[in-house]
Every structure is written in structure tokens, then in C-alpha cells.
Design a protein around this motif. Structure first.
Motif, PDB file in Angstrom:
ATOM      1  N   UNK A 153       0.882  -1.286   0.130  1.00  0.00           N
ATOM      2  CA  UNK A 153      -0.041  -0.006   0.143  1.00  0.00           C
ATOM      3  C   UNK A 153       0.890   1.268   0.102  1.00  0.00           C
ATOM      4  N   UNK A 154       1.950   1.119   0.873  1.00  0.00           N
ATOM      5  CA  UNK A 154       2.963   2.416   0.837  1.00  0.00           C
ATOM      6  C   UNK A 154       3.543   2.637  -0.548  1.00  0.00           C
ATOM      7  N   UNK A 155       3.950   1.586  -1.310  1.00  0.00           N
ATOM      8  CA  UNK A 155       4.654   1.543  -2.674  1.00  0.00           C
ATOM      9  C   UNK A 155       3.437   2.158  -3.481  1.00  0.00           C
ATOM     10  N   UNK A 156       2.232   1.854  -3.674  1.00  0.00           N
ATOM     11  CA  UNK A 156       1.351   2.379  -4.223  1.00  0.00           C
ATOM     12  C   UNK A 156       1.129   3.860  -4.181  1.00  0.00           C
ATOM     13  N   UNK A 157       1.079   4.017  -2.771  1.00  0.00           N
ATOM     14  CA  UNK A 157       0.766   5.674  -2.422  1.00  0.00           C
ATOM     15  C   UNK A 157       2.063   6.378  -2.939  1.00  0.00           C
ATOM     16  N   UNK A 158       3.285   5.953  -2.750  1.00  0.00           N
ATOM     17  CA  UNK A 158       4.480   6.514  -3.236  1.00  0.00           C
ATOM     18  C   UNK A 158       4.657   6.408  -4.945  1.00  0.00           C
ATOM     19  N   UNK A 159       3.855   5.856  -5.422  1.00  0.00           N
ATOM     20  CA  UNK A 159       4.040   5.650  -6.954  1.00  0.00           C
ATOM     21  C   UNK A 159       5.426   5.069  -7.474  1.00  0.00           C
ATOM     22  N   UNK A 211       5.510  10.933  -2.377  1.00  0.00           N
ATOM     23  CA  UNK A 211       5.703  10.814  -3.719  1.00  0.00           C
ATOM     24  C   UNK A 211       7.205  11.845  -4.239  1.00  0.00           C
ATOM     25  N   UNK A 212       6.944  12.748  -4.013  1.00  0.00           N
ATOM     26  CA  UNK A 212       7.828  13.904  -4.323  1.00  0.00           C
ATOM     27  C   UNK A 212       9.279  13.594  -4.008  1.00  0.00           C
ATOM     28  N   UNK A 213       9.239  13.136  -2.644  1.00  0.00           N
ATOM     29  CA  UNK A 213      10.631  12.823  -2.171  1.00  0.00           C
ATOM     30  C   UNK A 213      11.256  11.479  -2.644  1.00  0.00           C
ATOM     31  N   UNK A 214      10.318  10.582  -3.150  1.00  0.00           N
ATOM     32  CA  UNK A 214      10.928   9.304  -3.790  1.00  0.00           C
ATOM     33  C   UNK A 214      11.380   9.734  -5.198  1.00  0.00           C
ATOM     34  N   UNK A 215      10.771  10.470  -5.884  1.00  0.00           N
ATOM     35  CA  UNK A 215      11.098  10.789  -7.195  1.00  0.00           C
ATOM     36  C   UNK A 215      12.517  11.638  -7.040  1.00  0.00           C
ATOM     37  N   UNK A 216      12.531  12.450  -6.017  1.00  0.00           N
ATOM     38  CA  UNK A 216      13.993  13.233  -5.925  1.00  0.00           C
ATOM     39  C   UNK A 216      14.957  12.118  -5.564  1.00  0.00           C
ATOM     40  N   UNK A 217      14.702  11.214  -4.718  1.00  0.00           N
ATOM     41  CA  UNK A 217      15.581  10.191  -4.434  1.00  0.00           C
ATOM     42  C   UNK A 217      16.154   9.292  -5.651  1.00  0.00           C
ATOM     43  N   UNK A 218      14.927   8.954  -6.367  1.00  0.00           N
ATOM     44  CA  UNK A 218      15.320   8.111  -7.505  1.00  0.00           C
ATOM     45  C   UNK A 218      16.237   8.911  -8.487  1.00  0.00           C
ATOM     46  N   UNK A 219      15.888  10.083  -8.597  1.00  0.00           N
ATOM     47  CA  UNK A 219      16.627  11.025  -9.640  1.00  0.00           C
ATOM     48  C   UNK A 219      18.183  11.242  -9.050  1.00  0.00           C
ATOM     49  N   UNK A 220      18.385  11.228  -7.843  1.00  0.00           N
ATOM     50  CA  UNK A 220      19.622  11.413  -7.242  1.00  0.00           C
ATOM     51  C   UNK A 220      20.381  10.134  -7.475  1.00  0.00           C
ATOM     52  N   UNK A 260      12.774  -0.365   7.001  1.00  0.00           N
ATOM     53  CA  UNK A 260      11.835  -0.100   5.720  1.00  0.00           C
ATOM     54  C   UNK A 260      10.709   0.299   6.488  1.00  0.00           C
ATOM     55  N   UNK A 261      10.251  -0.277   7.340  1.00  0.00           N
ATOM     56  CA  UNK A 261       8.905   0.004   8.149  1.00  0.00           C
ATOM     57  C   UNK A 261       9.054   1.431   8.639  1.00  0.00           C
ATOM     58  N   UNK A 262       9.861   1.848   9.283  1.00  0.00           N
ATOM     59  CA  UNK A 262       9.958   3.251   9.692  1.00  0.00           C
ATOM     60  C   UNK A 262      10.258   4.281   8.501  1.00  0.00           C
ATOM     61  N   UNK A 263      10.709   3.980   7.406  1.00  0.00           N
ATOM     62  CA  UNK A 263      11.051   4.861   6.243  1.00  0.00           C
ATOM     63  C   UNK A 263       9.748   5.309   5.624  1.00  0.00           C
ATOM     64  N   UNK A 264       9.019   4.012   5.170  1.00  0.00           N
ATOM     65  CA  UNK A 264       8.008   4.186   4.101  1.00  0.00           C
ATOM     66  C   UNK A 264       6.879   5.230   4.730  1.00  0.00           C
ATOM     67  N   UNK A 265       6.338   5.295   5.901  1.00  0.00           N
ATOM     68  CA  UNK A 265       5.361   6.028   6.226  1.00  0.00           C
ATOM     69  C   UNK A 265       5.863   7.842   6.036  1.00  0.00           C
TER      70      UNK A 265
END
Length: 73
Positions: A9-15, A57-66, A48-53
Motif C-alpha cells: 500500500x505504501x509503494x502504491x501511495x509513493x508511486x 511521492x515527491x521525495x521518492x522521485x527526488x531520491x530516484x533522480x539522485x 523499511x517499516x519506519x521509512x515508508x510512512x
């Protein structure tokens, strides 16, 4: 303890895909899939359980770009 369904569910929310998130946190996609399987899943690490919440989505996109920029030749 986070369940595989909660993690999905978190992965879906984070796209982000399972493979993309595994790459982001530095584990193999195969290992991450084992954490999320329906029968006898591996325990989801507390980090992982602490990080996901905390992610958005914007942070994830930035981390992936980095990550991609760091891996580029």
C-alpha cells in the motif's frame, strides 16, 4: 511490524514499483519480492517499516533522480 499488504500500500501511495524501491534502498528485487510474498514472507526490516510512512511521492522521485545521477557514467 509491517505486513506485506501494508508495504504494498505504501509503494502504491509513493508511486514506485517493488523493483524501484528495492534499488532505492540497496537490496535486490528478488529479496524484496520475498518480503512481500503471500506465503511465508520474509520479515520486513524495521528500517523499511519506519521509512515508508515518512516518504512522499515527491521525495521518492527526488531520491530516484539522485540515485540515477550518481550511477550515470
Amino acid at each position: 511490524m509491517m505486513t506485506p499488504d501494508q508495504c504494498r500500500a505504501h509503494l502504491t501511495r509513493l508511486e514506485i514499483s517493488q523493483q524501484g524501491f528495492a534499488r532505492l534502498v540497496g537490496i535486490t528485487p528478488q529479496h524484496f519480492r520475498k518480503m512481500l510474498r503471500q506465503v511465508e514472507p520474509l520479515e520486513i526490516p524495521r528500517a523499511v517499516a519506519l521509512l515508508l510512512p515518512l516518504l512522499t511521492p515527491a521525495k521518492v522521485r527526488r531520491l530516484v533522480a539522485e540515485l540515477e545521477a550518481a550511477e550515470a557514467p
